[in-house]
Design a protein around this motif. Sequence first.
Motif, PDB file in Angstrom:
ATOM      1  N   GLU A   1      -2.816  -3.621  -3.689  1.00 33.54           N
ATOM      2  CA  GLU A   1      -3.880  -3.267  -4.632  1.00 33.54           C
ATOM      3  C   GLU A   1      -3.283  -3.002  -6.027  1.00 33.54           C
ATOM      4  O   GLU A   1      -3.829  -3.409  -7.030  1.00 33.54           O
ATOM      5  N   GLU A   2      -2.116  -2.322  -6.038  1.00 39.57           N
ATOM      6  CA  GLU A   2      -1.454  -2.020  -7.306  1.00 39.57           C
ATOM      7  C   GLU A   2      -0.870  -3.304  -7.887  1.00 39.57           C
ATOM      8  O   GLU A   2      -0.245  -4.072  -7.176  1.00 39.57           O
ATOM      9  N   SER A   3      -1.066  -3.495  -9.200  1.00 35.71           N
ATOM     10  CA  SER A   3      -0.570  -4.737  -9.803  1.00 35.71           C
ATOM     11  C   SER A   3       0.908  -4.609 -10.154  1.00 35.71           C
ATOM     12  O   SER A   3       1.281  -4.502 -11.318  1.00 35.71           O
ATOM     13  N   GLY A   4       1.758  -4.560  -9.150  1.00 38.16           N
ATOM     14  CA  GLY A   4       3.187  -4.369  -9.361  1.00 38.16           C
ATOM     15  C   GLY A   4       3.939  -5.665  -9.601  1.00 38.16           C
ATOM     16  O   GLY A   4       4.061  -6.495  -8.707  1.00 38.16           O
ATOM     17  N   LEU A   5       4.443  -5.833 -10.809  1.00 33.30           N
ATOM     18  CA  LEU A   5       5.247  -7.014 -11.146  1.00 33.30           C
ATOM     19  C   LEU A   5       6.318  -6.594 -12.149  1.00 33.30           C
ATOM     20  O   LEU A   5       6.153  -5.593 -12.837  1.00 33.30           O
ATOM     21  N   TYR A   6       7.393  -7.383 -12.249  1.00 34.46           N
ATOM     22  CA  TYR A   6       8.404  -7.088 -13.262  1.00 34.46           C
ATOM     23  C   TYR A   6       7.941  -7.661 -14.590  1.00 34.46           C
ATOM     24  O   TYR A   6       7.960  -8.870 -14.795  1.00 34.46           O
ATOM     25  N   LYS A   7       7.521  -6.788 -15.476  1.00 33.39           N
ATOM     26  CA  LYS A   7       6.875  -7.227 -16.714  1.00 33.39           C
ATOM     27  C   LYS A   7       7.792  -8.020 -17.635  1.00 33.39           C
ATOM     28  O   LYS A   7       7.337  -8.877 -18.380  1.00 33.39           O
TER      29      LYS A   7
ATOM     30  N   GLU B   1       5.839  -1.363  -3.250  1.00 35.15           N
ATOM     31  CA  GLU B   1       5.072  -1.775  -2.074  1.00 35.15           C
ATOM     32  C   GLU B   1       5.294  -3.258  -1.748  1.00 35.15           C
ATOM     33  O   GLU B   1       5.470  -3.636  -0.593  1.00 35.15           O
ATOM     34  N   LEU B   2       5.302  -4.069  -2.817  1.00 35.65           N
ATOM     35  CA  LEU B   2       5.497  -5.505  -2.632  1.00 35.65           C
ATOM     36  C   LEU B   2       6.891  -5.780  -2.062  1.00 35.65           C
ATOM     37  O   LEU B   2       7.057  -6.596  -1.144  1.00 35.65           O
ATOM     38  N   LEU B   3       7.883  -5.071  -2.597  1.00 31.25           N
ATOM     39  CA  LEU B   3       9.255  -5.262  -2.118  1.00 31.25           C
ATOM     40  C   LEU B   3       9.385  -4.840  -0.664  1.00 31.25           C
ATOM     41  O   LEU B   3       9.987  -5.538   0.153  1.00 31.25           O
ATOM     42  N   LEU B   4       8.799  -3.677  -0.353  1.00 30.19           N
ATOM     43  CA  LEU B   4       8.945  -3.160   1.008  1.00 30.19           C
ATOM     44  C   LEU B   4       8.182  -4.001   2.038  1.00 30.19           C
ATOM     45  O   LEU B   4       8.396  -3.849   3.237  1.00 30.19           O
ATOM     46  N   SER B   5       7.291  -4.887   1.558  1.00 30.82           N
ATOM     47  CA  SER B   5       6.615  -5.778   2.518  1.00 30.82           C
ATOM     48  C   SER B   5       7.519  -6.968   2.853  1.00 30.82           C
ATOM     49  O   SER B   5       7.227  -7.740   3.761  1.00 30.82           O
ATOM     50  N   SER B   6       8.622  -7.122   2.093  1.00 23.50           N
ATOM     51  CA  SER B   6       9.535  -8.242   2.349  1.00 23.50           C
ATOM     52  C   SER B   6      10.899  -7.793   2.841  1.00 23.50           C
ATOM     53  O   SER B   6      11.641  -8.562   3.433  1.00 23.50           O
ATOM     54  N   ILE B   7      11.231  -6.548   2.568  1.00 22.54           N
ATOM     55  CA  ILE B   7      12.592  -6.063   2.830  1.00 22.54           C
ATOM     56  C   ILE B   7      12.500  -4.597   3.239  1.00 22.54           C
ATOM     57  O   ILE B   7      11.618  -3.890   2.746  1.00 22.54           O
ATOM     58  N   SER B   8      13.387  -4.152   4.119  1.00 18.15           N
ATOM     59  CA  SER B   8      13.298  -2.745   4.534  1.00 18.15           C
ATOM     60  C   SER B   8      13.839  -1.844   3.419  1.00 18.15           C
ATOM     61  O   SER B   8      14.610  -2.288   2.564  1.00 18.15           O
ATOM     62  N   ALA B   9      13.425  -0.573   3.455  1.00 19.86           N
ATOM     63  CA  ALA B   9      13.861   0.380   2.422  1.00 19.86           C
ATOM     64  C   ALA B   9      15.385   0.502   2.413  1.00 19.86           C
ATOM     65  O   ALA B   9      15.999   0.576   1.349  1.00 19.86           O
TER      66      ALA B   9
ATOM     67  N   LEU C   1      -4.610  -9.059   2.127  1.00 18.83           N
ATOM     68  CA  LEU C   1      -5.016  -8.922   0.723  1.00 18.83           C
ATOM     69  C   LEU C   1      -5.729  -7.595   0.512  1.00 18.83           C
ATOM     70  O   LEU C   1      -6.700  -7.298   1.206  1.00 18.83           O
ATOM     71  N   ASP C   2      -5.222  -6.807  -0.442  1.00 22.13           N
ATOM     72  CA  ASP C   2      -5.861  -5.523  -0.743  1.00 22.13           C
ATOM     73  C   ASP C   2      -6.581  -5.674  -2.086  1.00 22.13           C
ATOM     74  O   ASP C   2      -5.930  -5.823  -3.120  1.00 22.13           O
ATOM     75  N   GLU C   3      -7.884  -5.657  -2.070  1.00 23.62           N
ATOM     76  CA  GLU C   3      -8.726  -5.883  -3.251  1.00 23.62           C
ATOM     77  C   GLU C   3      -8.297  -7.149  -4.012  1.00 23.62           C
ATOM     78  O   GLU C   3      -7.890  -7.081  -5.184  1.00 23.62           O
ATOM     79  N   PRO C   4      -8.401  -8.306  -3.373  1.00 23.06           N
ATOM     80  CA  PRO C   4      -7.885  -9.532  -4.009  1.00 23.06           C
ATOM     81  C   PRO C   4      -8.626  -9.950  -5.273  1.00 23.06           C
ATOM     82  O   PRO C   4      -8.064 -10.641  -6.116  1.00 23.06           O
TER      83      PRO C   4
END
Lengths: 302, 397
Positions: A89-95, B207-215, A162-165
């Motif tokens: 849900e959080e828009s996490g990306l390396y800006k 969260e995205l990283l941890l869905s692909s790789i363990s902590a 998908l969380d809130e796609p």
Amino acid sequence: MEDVKTMEKKVTLEVENLTKSFDSKKVLDNIFFSVKKDEVFGLLGPNGAGKTTMIRVILDILKPDAGEIKIFGKSFSEKIKERIGYLPEESGLYKKLKVFDCIKYFASLKGMENIDSKIDYWLKKLNLQEYKNKNVQELSKGMQRQLQFIISTIHNPDILILDEPFYGLDPINKKLIKDTLLELKNKGMTIIMSTHQMDEVERMCDRILMINKGRKVLYGNLNEIKSKHGFSIMVEYEGKLPKPEGIKKANDYGNYAELILEKNANTQTILKSLAEKVELKKFEVKTPSLNEIFIEVVENEK
Amino acid sequence: MKNKSLIVAKYEFLKTVKRKGFLFAALLLPLLIMLPLMFTMQYLPSLIPETANEKIGFIDYAGFLEPEQKFVEYRDIEAAKQALIYDNISSFFVVRKDYFNTSRITIYSKDGSFFSSTPTKTLKDFLMKNILRYGNVSGEIAEKIKNPMAVEKVTIDEQGNIKEKKSGTGGFLLPYALAMLLILSIMTSSGYLMQGIVEEKESKTGELLLSSISADQLLKGKILGYGSVGLLQIGIWILVGLIMIFNSPLGGLFAGIEISWIFGLAIVYFILGYFLFAVSIACAASVSTSAKEAQQTSMIFTMFAIVPMMLAQFIIMAPNSIVAKIFTYFPYTSPFITMMRLPLVEISFYEIALSIAILIISIGIITKLSGRIFRMGMLMYGKRASLRDIMGFLKEK
């Protein structure tokens, strides 16, 4: 061996008696459900119901206190992570990273190599080709969501969570993502979708699980759930809407209303009594909307 | 399947070394410091007037001085003054008649010139030489009087075994420099790691990283990546430092010192020390929301690195004291304190082995606890974890 393969064909995800607490608060309470291969499964619930925790437990980011999760008939392993795609849900990306490099890095963590042409294919498909060498921060919110969508699907996962796609997408891109999802479903991908957009769930999901306060409140085939909740009448009218017998609840919007019927209500009688008081423009008997069911279930729980 | 920790390490390493900030700190900074230093060492002597060749005048009323190449005798002050004005001499001094009772001399030099002031050591040597000759002391004895001792200290324990030995300046300087370098390298690498984790938290990619790789894999990758960045930076600094030292008069200080085993131990302590600090600081950064907050939280660990610096003088004076020994075993200070003590005392094999064992066990325990905090901390956005939260994280499986 045969059994495992057959099982993988039928059930992709199986959750049994899942319980998870933070401190002494139970966030998930004895949840069980299963998701079948190539279906779109809706995970619903109000804010704070435990949906994100459930997804995190499925992805092994959090460990359950009790219960069991089986993916493709097997317990979770690091290798399985490569068969799952996830759009948080959080828009996490390396800006500060370039769009291309960002996709490539996350894909490499899913075990993908030599995927330059695949990245190009997806960027083109979602109309982001011209942003390939731009920094992520130069993209609009909606475009960043699309980029996240590419990241979640580029490795062609068997399960896509998908969380809130559709969050932050304009109608055109929303349709683009929806069409892409249906395309992926037809290719055999299992899609689990958590959203508050009930209309999208109604249009896309085969089955749903609704949780509230960590407990399962609705589970099963969407049409069956809707028919179990009786019928409703949609009316478009002019005048002052009366409340005839047989109506459990009326959502009146002025010249448009959704009337929830009691179990043994007679639609002919209702039509007659309405026609006497107001000028009817439209009268349609239908199953209640998921939105209505959602509100009803959550309010009953209070 | 490629090792995912290595993918993370490679990504973090390349991302950091391409940054302008890193390039400045690793390449430009040492050059900015070293180049002027090298320049000064190389060329300063040529800028200073050749005092060695300059002549000093004297008027000897006590009658015991013999002129030599550097020291020119004048009849009276007036003649010497003229010579000074015309720069024939850089200065002159007057030895009074009652010199043997009072030891008083008067030095005359030109106004305001720093370089032309009389070198008192040269003057002292000249006077002593003449006094000894005047007193009929032979050349050999005279040399002994001038340099009466060349010290080598040896202490023995109760059984009579040799326990401590102090070597020359270089032998002390090098491991001391190594200890400081160790503090610097560990803190630098941990600093990069902290910055990297805070950025990760700010971009909400946990969260995205941890869905692909363990902590654990993620933490390992980050520690490895930023550790390599730190090593590269320190490597560059050492290289520039060595080039500078061995191209300057300082090089002589380190001649003939056996340093290989100290270097070996330094590497062991760097790896263990960095790992311990990295895991602790990663954990502090993962529960913070900004770089400032992370710095505050990790202060508790960075303080441990400051303690050895504060205690340096005490440790050097009493390398076998109980305080020094305690800090040799305390995991957060042992890498630095051991490095400081090594050149000063013979630390037994068992002492070193025990300190390394404690360090390894501590790393094991802290990694296990930090792993849980890191995993949960990475999922927490926009809110600093409270102590209660952290206790909750520790209970997570």
